[in-house]
Design an enzyme around this catalytic site. Structure first.
Site, mmCIF file in Angstrom:
data_model
loop_
_atom_site.group_PDB
_atom_site.id
_atom_site.type_symbol
_atom_site.label_atom_id
_atom_site.label_comp_id
_atom_site.label_asym_id
_atom_site.label_seq_id
_atom_site.Cartn_x
_atom_site.Cartn_y
_atom_site.Cartn_z
ATOM 1 N N ASP A 92 0.583 -0.752 -0.269
ATOM 2 C CA ASP A 92 0.046 -0.119 -0.264
ATOM 3 C C ASP A 92 0.815 1.424 0.190
ATOM 4 O O ASP A 92 1.763 1.306 0.942
ATOM 5 C CB ASP A 92 -0.745 0.031 1.245
ATOM 6 C CG ASP A 92 -1.540 1.143 1.236
ATOM 7 O OD1 ASP A 92 -1.899 1.991 -0.320
ATOM 8 O OD2 ASP A 92 -2.192 1.657 2.750
ATOM 9 N N ASP A 271 -7.484 -7.243 1.574
ATOM 10 C CA ASP A 271 -6.634 -7.317 2.983
ATOM 11 C C ASP A 271 -7.681 -6.987 4.217
ATOM 12 O O ASP A 271 -8.538 -5.891 3.984
ATOM 13 C CB ASP A 271 -5.589 -6.384 2.607
ATOM 14 C CG ASP A 271 -5.739 -4.951 2.301
ATOM 15 O OD1 ASP A 271 -5.032 -4.333 3.594
ATOM 16 O OD2 ASP A 271 -5.732 -4.593 1.643
#
Length: 376
Positions: A92, A271
């Protein structure tokens, strides 16, 4: 990266496929355990690989940039070697951390100035810098730098933020072309759809992201406090537009029920910190409902943690023993609960894949949602 679509559910948008990445295939739908700072909390890499067995895990650019710092990871030969993980990693880009540091950051067109949550030092992330950092970390899938808007969010702010995220995306793409790979394998880039909970903005953003032609696409800015029905509505709008022949990643989602409902809407990748965070606090997810193992009712319950036996801890230990470990604040209790929860999340997405391929996903999903909504 290559994505092959293998099956679709006749009664929903659910799909099963395989993503070919540099460190092996990823079978979808997939849940990616969160390894924010080069570790999935409470789990050894050997247990992660042998018991939970994910094809891909997640790391975080913001946290890894601060500690251990990019130069250490580069000296180690990349994040895979640093943490001894031979399978795929997604990073990320830090957009969510920008959102969560609202009291300690300033956003402007050039980038984001923020104060470290560790020592108060100031740092500056630009789209270009974030691409450079992710090159050096060496994840298989790297994300565009975006702004994750809060909920609720004023329409005009959401619109301005979305357009800035699009401009940042253009800068990310331009800089990637001029930033060489740091290691001997390819990286795959995903842009991110934003637009808060406004359907017209989500539609506009999804169209812009689709036009970029990236190998895969992500949806951000959800699971930030909005009602689940709003999350599903936004996902439905976006998956109507994002290309079917490319994987779709819904960032930061969510509960087991959220995951199944979003699989039904055409999402492939997920996630969330929930299985590890909730596990450390004594909450266990099962196919029959949620267990708070700290409750007294489990004090003399010597049945297995989960008779399904998804991981070895499920039948090796009783509910009474696990409750005891939590009551005496023993670290082993948190480890057992974490392994169980991660195992359950991976089982859930893999079972969803089987049901999609069998053409029975929709009915199975509806039954599972009813069961998992119970507090045991």
């Amino acid at each position: 990266m290559q994505f092959s679509l293998e099956a679709t559910d006749p009664n929903s948008r659910a799909r099963a496929g395989t993503i070919q990445l540099a460190h092996g295939p990823v079978e979808t739908p997939i849940f990616m355990p969160v390894g924010t700072v080069a570790t999935v909390k409470g789990v050894h890499q050997r247990e992660l690989e042998e018991e939970i067995n994910p094809d891909i895990i997640l790391g975080n650019t913001y946290h890894l940039y601060l500690r251990p710092q990019t130069d250490i990871i580069q000296k180690a030969g990349g994040l895979h070697k640093f943490m001894n993980w031979g399978r795929n990693i997604l990073t990320d880009s830090g957009g969510y951390q920008v959102y969560s540091l609202s009291a300690n950051r300033k956003i402007k067109e050039e980038g984001v100035k923020f104060k470290s949550h560790i020592d108060g030092s100031y740092h500056f992330f630009t789209p270009e810098r974030v691409m450079e950092i992710q090159r050096l970390i060496g994840a298989d899938v790297i994300m565009a730098f975006d702004e994750c808007t809060p909920y609720p969010c004023d329409y005009n702010y959401a619109k301005r933020s979305m357009h800035m995220t699009h401009r940042w995306l253009d800068r990310c793409l331009a800089h990637l072309d001029n930033t060489p790979l740091a290691y001997d394998y390819d990286q795959t880039f995903f842009p991110i759809v934003q637009g808060s909970t406004y359907k017209d903005l989500r539609k506009q953003s999804a169209e812009y992201i689709a036009s970029v032609g990236a190998a895969g696409n992500a949806i951000g800015g959800l699971s930030v406090g909005e009602p689940a029905e709003e999350m599903y509505a936004m996902t439905e709008v976006v998956t109507e537009i994002l290309p079917k022949e490319k994987p779709r990643y819904l960032m930061g989602v969510g509960t087991p029920i959220n995951i199944l409902e979003n699989i039904a809407l055409g999402i492939d990748m997920f996630d969330c910190v929930m299985p590890t965070r909730n596990g450390r606090n004594g909450m266990l997810f099962t196919a029959e409902g949620t267990i708070n193992i700290k409750n007294k009712k489990w004090e003399d319950d010597f049945s297995p943690i989960d008779p399904m036996g998804i991981t070895w801890v499920d039948t090796a230990y009783s509910k009474a023993y696990l409750r005891h470990l939590f009551s005496v604040n023993e670290m082993l209790g948190r480890q057992i609960a974490t392994i169980h929860n991660l195992g359950f999340y991976l089982w859930l997405t893999r079972e969803a894949r089987k049901q999609i391929k069998a053409g029975t996903f929709f009915a199975w999903k509806n039954t599972m949602v009813q069961q998992m909504d119970k507090r045991l």
